[in-house]
Design a protein around this motif. Sequence first.
Motif, PDB file in Angstrom:
ATOM      1  N   VAL A 218       0.838  -1.203   0.000  1.00 52.80           N
ATOM      2  CA  VAL A 218       0.000   0.000   0.000  1.00 52.80           C
ATOM      3  C   VAL A 218       0.875   1.257   0.000  1.00 52.80           C
ATOM      4  O   VAL A 218       0.603   2.221  -0.734  1.00 52.80           O
ATOM      5  CB  VAL A 218      -0.973   0.000   1.205  1.00 52.80           C
ATOM      6  CG1 VAL A 218      -1.668   1.346   1.365  1.00 52.80           C
ATOM      7  CG2 VAL A 218      -1.991  -1.126   1.051  1.00 52.80           C
ATOM      8  N   GLU A 219       1.930   1.252   0.785  1.00 51.13           N
ATOM      9  CA  GLU A 219       2.856   2.393   0.800  1.00 51.13           C
ATOM     10  C   GLU A 219       3.477   2.609  -0.578  1.00 51.13           C
ATOM     11  O   GLU A 219       3.594   3.746  -1.045  1.00 51.13           O
ATOM     12  CB  GLU A 219       3.934   2.179   1.861  1.00 51.13           C
ATOM     13  CG  GLU A 219       3.406   2.287   3.285  1.00 51.13           C
ATOM     14  CD  GLU A 219       4.416   1.866   4.335  1.00 51.13           C
ATOM     15  OE1 GLU A 219       5.596   1.600   3.991  1.00 51.13           O
ATOM     16  OE2 GLU A 219       4.029   1.782   5.513  1.00 51.13           O
TER      17      GLU A 219
ATOM     18  N   ASN B 190       1.060   4.109  -2.961  1.00 49.62           N
ATOM     19  CA  ASN B 190       0.857   5.517  -2.626  1.00 49.62           C
ATOM     20  C   ASN B 190       2.113   6.367  -2.816  1.00 49.62           C
ATOM     21  O   ASN B 190       2.181   7.500  -2.337  1.00 49.62           O
ATOM     22  CB  ASN B 190       0.341   5.650  -1.195  1.00 49.62           C
ATOM     23  CG  ASN B 190      -1.073   5.149  -1.040  1.00 49.62           C
ATOM     24  OD1 ASN B 190      -1.887   5.269  -1.964  1.00 49.62           O
ATOM     25  ND2 ASN B 190      -1.385   4.573   0.106  1.00 49.62           N
TER      26      ASN B 190
ATOM     27  N   ARG C 148       5.286   5.754  -1.825  1.00 48.91           N
ATOM     28  CA  ARG C 148       6.295   5.702  -0.764  1.00 48.91           C
ATOM     29  C   ARG C 148       6.937   4.318  -0.701  1.00 48.91           C
ATOM     30  O   ARG C 148       6.806   3.605   0.303  1.00 48.91           O
ATOM     31  CB  ARG C 148       5.658   6.056   0.581  1.00 48.91           C
ATOM     32  CG  ARG C 148       5.127   7.487   0.660  1.00 48.91           C
ATOM     33  CD  ARG C 148       4.575   7.834   2.047  1.00 48.91           C
ATOM     34  NE  ARG C 148       3.616   6.871   2.575  1.00 48.91           N
ATOM     35  CZ  ARG C 148       2.302   6.881   2.310  1.00 48.91           C
ATOM     36  NH1 ARG C 148       1.796   7.794   1.518  1.00 48.91           N
ATOM     37  NH2 ARG C 148       1.513   5.974   2.861  1.00 48.91           N
TER      38      ARG C 148
END
Length: 108
Positions: free
Chosen positions: A80-81, A84, A86
């Motif tokens: 997920v990071e 997004n 990152r």
Amino acid sequence: MAAHSVLDADPEVDALLCASDQIARGALDALRDRGVRVPEDVAVIGFDNWEVMTSGARPALTSVDMNFEMLGRRAAEHLVEAINGRPASGVETMPVRVVARGSTISGY
């Protein structure tokens, strides 16, 4: 290498550390077929701490619990990071534990 092959190569072997609980269950069966007492003569440890394999084994199988639930959760967080913007790099270690049962503890 199968348990019988290990014992044929070196009868002084007193412990087997198997790559999975399934392999360890096979080793327990092979040792029992040879009349080898577990854990008195040879201790056996598996990996995964898969309850179907550990609790159904006789004796109950000692196993390394790799904490797959935490590992999966952390992998999803990293995904997920990254989605997004990152992304992470490097190595992250996760805790594991040895769950001792009858295949390494006499009288367990």
